[in-house]
Design a protein around this motif. Structure first.
Motif, PDB file in Angstrom:
ATOM      1  N   UNK A  42       9.488   5.604  -1.169  1.00  0.00           N
ATOM      2  CA  UNK A  42       9.170   6.975  -1.599  1.00  0.00           C
ATOM      3  C   UNK A  42       9.903   7.386  -2.876  1.00  0.00           C
ATOM      4  N   UNK A  43      11.048   6.754  -3.127  1.00  0.00           N
ATOM      5  CA  UNK A  43      11.788   7.073  -4.357  1.00  0.00           C
ATOM      6  C   UNK A  43      10.991   6.673  -5.598  1.00  0.00           C
ATOM      7  N   UNK A  44      10.012   5.784  -5.423  1.00  0.00           N
ATOM      8  CA  UNK A  44       9.186   5.373  -6.561  1.00  0.00           C
ATOM      9  C   UNK A  44       8.034   6.347  -6.810  1.00  0.00           C
ATOM     10  N   UNK A  45       7.875   7.315  -5.884  1.00  0.00           N
ATOM     11  CA  UNK A  45       6.794   8.285  -6.048  1.00  0.00           C
ATOM     12  C   UNK A  45       6.906   9.035  -7.367  1.00  0.00           C
ATOM     13  N   UNK A  46       8.117   9.472  -7.684  1.00  0.00           N
ATOM     14  CA  UNK A  46       8.294  10.258  -8.916  1.00  0.00           C
ATOM     15  C   UNK A  46       8.015   9.427 -10.169  1.00  0.00           C
ATOM     16  N   UNK A  47       8.595   8.216 -10.289  1.00  0.00           N
ATOM     17  CA  UNK A  47       8.265   7.412 -11.483  1.00  0.00           C
ATOM     18  C   UNK A  47       6.780   7.042 -11.584  1.00  0.00           C
ATOM     19  N   UNK A  48       6.157   6.793 -10.429  1.00  0.00           N
ATOM     20  CA  UNK A  48       4.726   6.458 -10.461  1.00  0.00           C
ATOM     21  C   UNK A  48       3.913   7.655 -10.953  1.00  0.00           C
ATOM     22  N   UNK A  49       4.246   8.834 -10.414  1.00  0.00           N
ATOM     23  CA  UNK A  49       3.487  10.026 -10.810  1.00  0.00           C
ATOM     24  C   UNK A  49       3.772  10.392 -12.264  1.00  0.00           C
ATOM     25  N   UNK A  53       0.827  -1.206   0.000  1.00  0.00           N
ATOM     26  CA  UNK A  53       0.000   0.000   0.000  1.00  0.00           C
ATOM     27  C   UNK A  53       0.856   1.248   0.000  1.00  0.00           C
ATOM     28  N   UNK A  54       0.373   2.265   0.700  1.00  0.00           N
ATOM     29  CA  UNK A  54       1.090   3.548   0.727  1.00  0.00           C
ATOM     30  C   UNK A  54       2.223   3.539   1.751  1.00  0.00           C
ATOM     31  N   UNK A  55       2.017   2.838   2.872  1.00  0.00           N
ATOM     32  CA  UNK A  55       3.009   2.881   3.954  1.00  0.00           C
ATOM     33  C   UNK A  55       4.356   2.294   3.539  1.00  0.00           C
ATOM     34  N   UNK A  56       4.304   1.232   2.736  1.00  0.00           N
ATOM     35  CA  UNK A  56       5.543   0.489   2.488  1.00  0.00           C
ATOM     36  C   UNK A  56       6.117   0.702   1.101  1.00  0.00           C
ATOM     37  N   UNK A  82      -6.271   8.278  -8.061  1.00  0.00           N
ATOM     38  CA  UNK A  82      -6.597   7.821  -6.703  1.00  0.00           C
ATOM     39  C   UNK A  82      -5.716   6.654  -6.294  1.00  0.00           C
ATOM     40  N   UNK A  83      -5.358   6.655  -5.023  1.00  0.00           N
ATOM     41  CA  UNK A  83      -4.644   5.509  -4.441  1.00  0.00           C
ATOM     42  C   UNK A  83      -5.468   5.067  -3.231  1.00  0.00           C
TER      43      UNK A  83
END
Ligand code: AMP
Ligand code: ZN
Length: 148
Positions: free
Chosen positions: A62-69, A56-59, A92-93
């Motif tokens: 965070x470095x994957x946030x940019x590629x995901x977005x 989910x979001x907790x695990x 939405x997540x």
């Protein structure tokens, strides 16, 4: 709909990443893949996921946030392209059962919206009809490829 019970690894999205399970993939890179939701709320509803499993979001790293977005942004731009003509998107997540998460591999929904689509959107939430996913995948892949 696929469930963990059908999955060799216990995670249907990991099976899609490893190509053990089929999906209509519209975008992929080293970190993420994007594929059509099997039960879309609207035509072109796409899921963007990290290749590496997190629940989910907790695990999620965070470095994957940019590629995901960045991938969600590509998909959103493509949905606003000529074949889909979306006016906007919902991104939405759903994190956790309480938030209606049903697949426990982190994913971002990108759902196309059009002005005045409240009724068809509500209907889509209820009916979740797949439509012609193969044809939609072909159109969306072409829109995304045209961005490069
Ligand atoms: P969520 O409720 O946020 O966990 O959403 C999970 C989404 O995954 C739902 O919209 C499902 O329709 C979708 N889904 C489940 N299994 C598959 C699959 N095998 N391929 C594509 N989408 C799937
Ligand atoms: Zn997984």
């Amino acid at each position: 709909m696929s469930t963990a019970g059908d999955s060799p690894t216990g995670c249907v999205f990991c099976d899609i990443v490893s190509e053990t399970s089929p999906a209509h993939v519209v975008y992929s890179d080293d970190d993420v893949i994007a594929f059509l939701d099997i039960s879309p709320v609207a035509r072109g509803h796409t899921l963007v996921i990290p290749r590496r499993h997190s629940a989910g979001l907790d695990d999620v790293d965070p470095a994957l946030g940019a590629p995901l977005l960045a991938a969600a942004q590509r998909v959103a731009k493509a949905l606003k392209g000529s074949a889909f003509r979306a006016h906007g998107v919902n991104v939405a997540l759903n994190d956790g059962r309480a938030a209606m998460q049903t697949v426990f591999h982190t994913h971002i929904h990108v759902i196309p919206r059009r002005h005045g689509d409240k009724v068809s959107f509500a209907k889509g939430l209820l009916t979740r009809r797949s439509g012609d996913l193969a044809a939609i995948g072909t159109e969306l892949r072409a829109e995304i490829a045209a961005q490069r």
